[in-house]
Design a protein around this motif. Structure first.
Motif, PDB file in Angstrom:
ATOM      1  N   ASN A 215       3.286  -8.408  32.918  1.00 41.77           N
ATOM      2  CA  ASN A 215       3.989  -8.652  33.530  1.00 41.77           C
ATOM      3  C   ASN A 215       3.776  -8.236  35.468  1.00 41.77           C
ATOM      4  N   ALA A 216       4.246  -6.747  34.802  1.00 41.08           N
ATOM      5  CA  ALA A 216       4.125  -5.543  35.942  1.00 41.08           C
ATOM      6  C   ALA A 216       3.619  -5.558  36.564  1.00 41.08           C
ATOM      7  N   LYS A 218       1.265  -8.338  37.012  1.00 34.97           N
ATOM      8  CA  LYS A 218       0.941  -9.327  37.826  1.00 34.97           C
ATOM      9  C   LYS A 218       2.022  -8.856  39.067  1.00 34.97           C
ATOM     10  N   ARG A 246       7.984  -7.587  42.753  1.00 35.18           N
ATOM     11  CA  ARG A 246       9.069  -8.011  43.934  1.00 35.18           C
ATOM     12  C   ARG A 246      10.847  -7.944  42.511  1.00 35.18           C
ATOM     13  N   GLY A 247      11.047  -7.257  41.500  1.00 39.65           N
ATOM     14  CA  GLY A 247      11.846  -7.956  41.037  1.00 39.65           C
ATOM     15  C   GLY A 247      12.260  -9.365  41.114  1.00 39.65           C
ATOM     16  N   ILE A 248      13.530  -9.436  40.623  1.00 40.06           N
ATOM     17  CA  ILE A 248      14.333 -10.427  39.155  1.00 40.06           C
ATOM     18  C   ILE A 248      15.303 -10.844  39.996  1.00 40.06           C
ATOM     19  N   ILE A 256      16.326 -14.490  30.800  1.00 36.81           N
ATOM     20  CA  ILE A 256      14.986 -14.031  31.334  1.00 36.81           C
ATOM     21  C   ILE A 256      13.096 -14.276  29.629  1.00 36.81           C
ATOM     22  N   PHE A 261      10.702 -19.673  29.680  1.00 36.71           N
ATOM     23  CA  PHE A 261      11.635 -19.589  30.956  1.00 36.71           C
ATOM     24  C   PHE A 261      10.641 -19.019  32.252  1.00 36.71           C
ATOM     25  N   LYS A 262      10.420 -19.439  33.778  1.00 33.53           N
ATOM     26  CA  LYS A 262      10.031 -18.801  34.291  1.00 33.53           C
ATOM     27  C   LYS A 262      10.855 -19.012  35.245  1.00 33.53           C
ATOM     28  N   VAL A 263      10.773 -17.480  36.470  1.00 33.06           N
ATOM     29  CA  VAL A 263      11.190 -17.879  37.848  1.00 33.06           C
ATOM     30  C   VAL A 263      11.132 -18.473  38.720  1.00 33.06           C
ATOM     31  N   ASP A 268       2.463 -18.718  38.953  1.00 32.70           N
ATOM     32  CA  ASP A 268       1.090 -18.670  37.990  1.00 32.70           C
ATOM     33  C   ASP A 268       0.968 -18.707  37.515  1.00 32.70           C
ATOM     34  N   THR A 272       3.040 -18.603  30.730  1.00 29.46           N
ATOM     35  CA  THR A 272       3.209 -19.908  29.636  1.00 29.46           C
ATOM     36  C   THR A 272       5.354 -20.064  29.676  1.00 29.46           C
ATOM     37  N   GLY A 273       5.578 -18.412  29.834  1.00 28.07           N
ATOM     38  CA  GLY A 273       6.908 -18.377  29.983  1.00 28.07           C
ATOM     39  C   GLY A 273       7.373 -17.939  28.804  1.00 28.07           C
ATOM     40  N   SER A 277      10.160 -14.354  25.838  1.00 26.82           N
ATOM     41  CA  SER A 277      11.281 -14.887  24.710  1.00 26.82           C
ATOM     42  C   SER A 277      10.360 -13.886  23.106  1.00 26.82           C
ATOM     43  N   PHE A 302      11.451  -3.188  32.491  1.00 29.34           N
ATOM     44  CA  PHE A 302      12.083  -3.865  30.421  1.00 29.34           C
ATOM     45  C   PHE A 302      11.564  -3.310  29.834  1.00 29.34           C
TER      46      PHE A 302
HETATM   47  P1  ADP Z   1       4.817 -15.640  31.595  1.00 28.78           P
HETATM   48  O1  ADP Z   1       3.827 -15.678  30.814  1.00 28.78           O
HETATM   49  O2  ADP Z   1       5.060 -16.940  32.125  1.00 28.78           O
HETATM   50  O3  ADP Z   1       5.164 -14.454  32.403  1.00 28.78           O
HETATM   51  P2  ADP Z   1       6.769 -14.277  30.552  1.00 28.78           P
HETATM   52  O4  ADP Z   1       8.337 -14.804  29.893  1.00 28.78           O
HETATM   53  O5  ADP Z   1       6.113 -12.888  30.067  1.00 28.78           O
HETATM   54  O6  ADP Z   1       5.777 -15.232  30.597  1.00 28.78           O
HETATM   55  O7  ADP Z   1       7.471 -13.696  31.599  1.00 28.78           O
HETATM   56  C1  ADP Z   1       9.177 -15.356  32.809  1.00 28.78           C
HETATM   57  C2  ADP Z   1       8.870 -15.302  33.774  1.00 28.78           C
HETATM   58  O8  ADP Z   1       9.463 -13.602  34.268  1.00 28.78           O
HETATM   59  C3  ADP Z   1       7.858 -14.762  34.790  1.00 28.78           C
HETATM   60  O9  ADP Z   1       7.375 -16.052  34.724  1.00 28.78           O
HETATM   61  C4  ADP Z   1       7.799 -14.971  35.820  1.00 28.78           C
HETATM   62  O10 ADP Z   1       8.874 -14.889  36.954  1.00 28.78           O
HETATM   63  C5  ADP Z   1       9.305 -13.348  35.418  1.00 28.78           C
HETATM   64  N1  ADP Z   1       8.845 -11.802  35.226  1.00 28.78           N
HETATM   65  C6  ADP Z   1       8.420 -11.577  33.543  1.00 28.78           C
HETATM   66  N2  ADP Z   1       8.308 -10.209  34.074  1.00 28.78           N
HETATM   67  C7  ADP Z   1       8.337  -9.718  34.889  1.00 28.78           C
HETATM   68  C8  ADP Z   1       7.675  -8.591  36.113  1.00 28.78           C
HETATM   69  N3  ADP Z   1       8.048  -7.794  35.855  1.00 28.78           N
HETATM   70  N4  ADP Z   1       8.684  -9.025  37.688  1.00 28.78           N
HETATM   71  C9  ADP Z   1       8.647  -9.960  38.414  1.00 28.78           C
HETATM   72  N5  ADP Z   1       9.156 -10.928  36.892  1.00 28.78           N
HETATM   73  C10 ADP Z   1       8.718 -11.310  36.245  1.00 28.78           C
END
Ligand code: ADP
Length: 309
Positions: A215-216, A218, A246-248, A256, A261-263, A268, A272-273, A277, A302
């Motif tokens: 994720n980091a 991505k 970019r932060g959340i 989260i 859940f996806k922001v 992307d 799968t969001g 979890s 995280f």
């Molecule tokens: P995904 O498979 O969609 O990445 P995750 O459960 O790993 O699913 O993450 C859920 C959501 O949290 C992502 O869709 C993204 O919007 C947000 N997210 C997770 N990690 C980060 C991060 N390091 N920086 C910014 N947004 C993040």
């Protein structure tokens, strides 16, 4: 209410007009109902020789702002439970069944690139690369769905053993190094020296760290840096992945770690969001604690914490 009496296994005269804590002295279910358990909203109750599930809501009755009593509302959610279980079993079966053919597509694609099968031109190479990429993506999704269904059915099998925090970090960083290089992202690791071993499932804990790192990468810009740290804080071992991405937005942080859940606005197509979890379930199943700290424009951290035995 007959249902109430049936659940509690009491006669009407034994409860009507009685002080609830008195009834609780001799009734297990009443005792459970009166306990405050904010995090556990679902109750499993054995009644009528079958298991039923109830959600519990507590409403306070007030008179001139003084609390004079409580109404406990139990909602029978057994049918939803059964449907949810059927869904989980379906997902588990489908994702399990899909793994074998996808792996065999990958294998065939790899064989095609072997010169012994025959030479390929550049365009054919490119097509095979795309088949391989897509099969990798499918394998990742089916793997996550399978993990999730195991989590939901309580089938997480932990292989707890003494594990070195350095090994966990090294394994994870190595797994994402290639992805990071492609975006010219530097991963800096800082693992405190002589950390004690923790009781953990090496594979699942690394999986969580890999998920944080993926994720980091991505959500970070090219040419940025990611920091992975592990250190001891009194009786805890902390693992943290910090990015300059970019932060959340604060308002999404409480959700989260929710499933799917996806922001909003996350473009992307591979996500799968589910990753976070599943991470939460993996860490909590080992008695650990998972957390996030983030601000829009200032990157995210995280982390998870293991308590030393
Ligand atoms: P995904 O498979 O969609 O990445 P995750 O459960 O790993 O699913 O993450 C859920 C959501 O949290 C992502 O869709 C993204 O919007 C947000 N997210 C997770 N990690 C980060 C991060 N390091 N920086 C910014 N947004 C993040």
């Amino acid at each position: 209410m007959p249902w109430r009496k049936k659940l509690l296994g009491l006669k009407e005269k034994d409860i009507t007009g009685k002080y609830a804590p008195d009834v609780a002295l001799t009734n297990d279910l009443m005792r459970t109902l009166l306990q405050e358990s904010p995090e556990k909203k679902e109750l499993k109750i054995y009644a009528d020789s079958k298991e039923s599930y109830f959600s519990k809501d507590v409403l306070e009755v007030t008179n001139k702002e003084t609390i004079i009593g409580q109404v406990i509302v139990l909602r029978n959610i057994t049918p939803f439970h059964e449907l949810n279980e059927a869904k989980t079993n379906f997902i588990a079966t489908v994702s399990h069944e899909l793994k074998t053919p996808i792996s065999s597509i990958k294998m065939s694609a790899r064989l095609l690139t072997d010169n012994r099968v025959g030479p390929l031109n550049a365009e054919q190479h490119e097509l095979i690369r795309s088949i391989t990429d897509d099969s990798d993506r499918l394998l990742k999704i089916t793997g996550e769905l399978l993990n999730m269904s195991q989590v939901e059915t309580g089938n997480i099998q932990l292989k707890l053993q003494p594990a070195s925090p350095l090994t966990i970090v090294d394994q994870a960083v190595q797994a994402v190094q290639f992805q990071a290089q492609q975006k010219h992202i530097r991963i800096q690791t800082r693992v405190a020296e002589n950390l004690p071993f923790i009781q953990a499932d090496l594979e699942k804990t690394s999986w969580v760290l890999i998920n944080f790192l993926t994720n980091a990468i991505k959500y970070s810009p090219e040419d940025s840096g990611i920091e992975v740290t592990a250190f001891r804080d009194s009786n805890n071992i902390e693992f943290i992945v910090k990015d300059q991405g970019r932060g959340i937005d604060e308002k999404y942080l409480p959700r989260i770690f929710d499933r799917y859940f996806k922001v909003p606005g996350t473009h992307d197509r591979n996500g799968t969001g589910l990753g976070l979890s599943i991470s939460k379930e993996f860490i909590e199943a080992q008695g650990g604690h998972i957390w996030v700290n983030s601000r829009v424009g200032e990157g995210s951290s995280f982390g998870f914490t293991f308590v030393l035995a």
